[in-house]
Scaffold this active site. Sequence first.
Site, PDB file in Angstrom:
ATOM      1  N   SER A  69     -16.216  67.093  34.122  1.00 31.52           N
ATOM      2  CA  SER A  69     -15.822  68.202  33.292  1.00 31.52           C
ATOM      3  C   SER A  69     -14.757  68.529  33.209  1.00 31.52           C
ATOM      4  CB  SER A  69     -16.301  69.144  32.398  1.00 31.52           C
ATOM      5  OG  SER A  69     -17.266  70.256  33.349  1.00 31.52           O
ATOM      6  N   HIS A 124      -4.377  74.709  32.186  1.00 28.28           N
ATOM      7  CA  HIS A 124      -4.082  75.241  31.165  1.00 28.28           C
ATOM      8  C   HIS A 124      -2.591  75.143  32.175  1.00 28.28           C
ATOM      9  CE1 HIS A 124      -7.100  76.667  28.923  1.00 28.28           C
ATOM     10  NE2 HIS A 124      -7.710  76.263  30.173  1.00 28.28           N
ATOM     11  N   HIS A 161      -8.305  68.667  27.389  1.00 27.26           N
ATOM     12  CA  HIS A 161     -10.213  69.254  27.725  1.00 27.26           C
ATOM     13  C   HIS A 161     -10.401  67.864  27.803  1.00 27.26           C
ATOM     14  CE1 HIS A 161      -9.363  72.540  25.125  1.00 27.26           C
ATOM     15  NE2 HIS A 161      -9.909  73.497  25.873  1.00 27.26           N
ATOM     16  N   ASN A 186     -14.823  65.802  28.458  1.00 26.89           N
ATOM     17  CA  ASN A 186     -16.354  66.169  29.912  1.00 26.89           C
ATOM     18  C   ASN A 186     -16.883  64.629  29.035  1.00 26.89           C
ATOM     19  OD1 ASN A 186     -19.346  65.727  28.703  1.00 26.89           O
ATOM     20  ND2 ASN A 186     -19.132  67.591  29.894  1.00 26.89           N
ATOM     21  N   VAL A 187     -17.380  63.860  31.000  1.00 26.10           N
ATOM     22  CA  VAL A 187     -18.041  62.580  29.671  1.00 26.10           C
ATOM     23  C   VAL A 187     -19.373  62.809  30.978  1.00 26.10           C
ATOM     24  CG1 VAL A 187     -16.483  60.840  30.205  1.00 26.10           C
ATOM     25  CG2 VAL A 187     -16.875  61.878  31.912  1.00 26.10           C
ATOM     26  N   ARG A 188     -21.017  62.482  30.381  1.00 22.56           N
ATOM     27  CA  ARG A 188     -21.522  63.074  31.129  1.00 22.56           C
ATOM     28  C   ARG A 188     -23.293  61.615  30.726  1.00 22.56           C
ATOM     29  NH1 ARG A 188     -19.724  65.405  25.963  1.00 22.56           N
ATOM     30  NH2 ARG A 188     -20.670  65.518  24.937  1.00 22.56           N
ATOM     31  N   HIS A 202      -2.991  59.788  21.302  1.00 20.33           N
ATOM     32  CA  HIS A 202      -4.314  59.209  20.154  1.00 20.33           C
ATOM     33  C   HIS A 202      -3.875  57.110  20.807  1.00 20.33           C
ATOM     34  CE1 HIS A 202      -5.386  62.694  18.369  1.00 20.33           C
ATOM     35  NE2 HIS A 202      -4.359  62.924  17.661  1.00 20.33           N
ATOM     36  N   HIS A 251     -13.908  79.483  10.596  1.00 14.72           N
ATOM     37  CA  HIS A 251     -13.772  80.859  10.212  1.00 14.72           C
ATOM     38  C   HIS A 251     -12.131  80.755  10.040  1.00 14.72           C
ATOM     39  CE1 HIS A 251     -13.283  81.326  14.362  1.00 14.72           C
ATOM     40  NE2 HIS A 251     -12.797  82.140  13.956  1.00 14.72           N
TER      41      HIS A 251
END
Length: 223
Positions: free
Chosen positions: A98, A102, A112, A114-116, A151, A181
Amino acid sequence: MIDTGALKDYFTGLQARLVVACEALEGNNGGRFRADPWHREPNQPLGGSGLTCIIEDGRVIERGGIAFSHVTGKELPASATAKRPELAGHAFEAMGVSLVLHPHNPCCPTAHMNVRCLIARKADEAPITWFGGGMDLTPYYPFTEDIRHFHATCKQALAPFGEGVHARYKKWCDDYFFIRHRNEPRGVGGIFFDDLSEEGEGVCELCFALTQAVGNAFSEAYL
């Protein structure tokens, strides 16, 4: 069935390559990552080990982390079996990389990635393996050419795995990171996938290949 040694070799190698790429971006006078290894004894409820690499106050990156973790457990937690009750009581092994970056410059977006992989095992049963991951971009000041490049690189990485895969994972990312929200998305999205696990000969290897393609694309997409 995927060899766990091959999984670990890929994930640790990816972490090392990402650290090298970020330090190259920092340049000769830039920041460097510090490595913080950790280890849990196998007789604990959760065993395993990992390596967390942190950079702070670099020339380009104000703060960032690239972490590898490899965790084992004697029984999957209830949250993991809520959608898969047939896996209750299975031991598990999970590993992945992960990343969060910044930059100092507000014109450079936060990223960000992440590969898992997670493997569930039970005596006298074939192991069950599934993959997940993705990457997304959060600009403070969006630049159209940067967003298009991000992209387009994600789309190119997923192109070998079938028509419509990128569109599906892009929408999944948009939905997953939508802040309900506030009625707005977190950043400009990217790609996201989870529970990638299909039965059939060679399909697990294909899922692993797709996960690798996502991890390998990050440097080109972002840096």
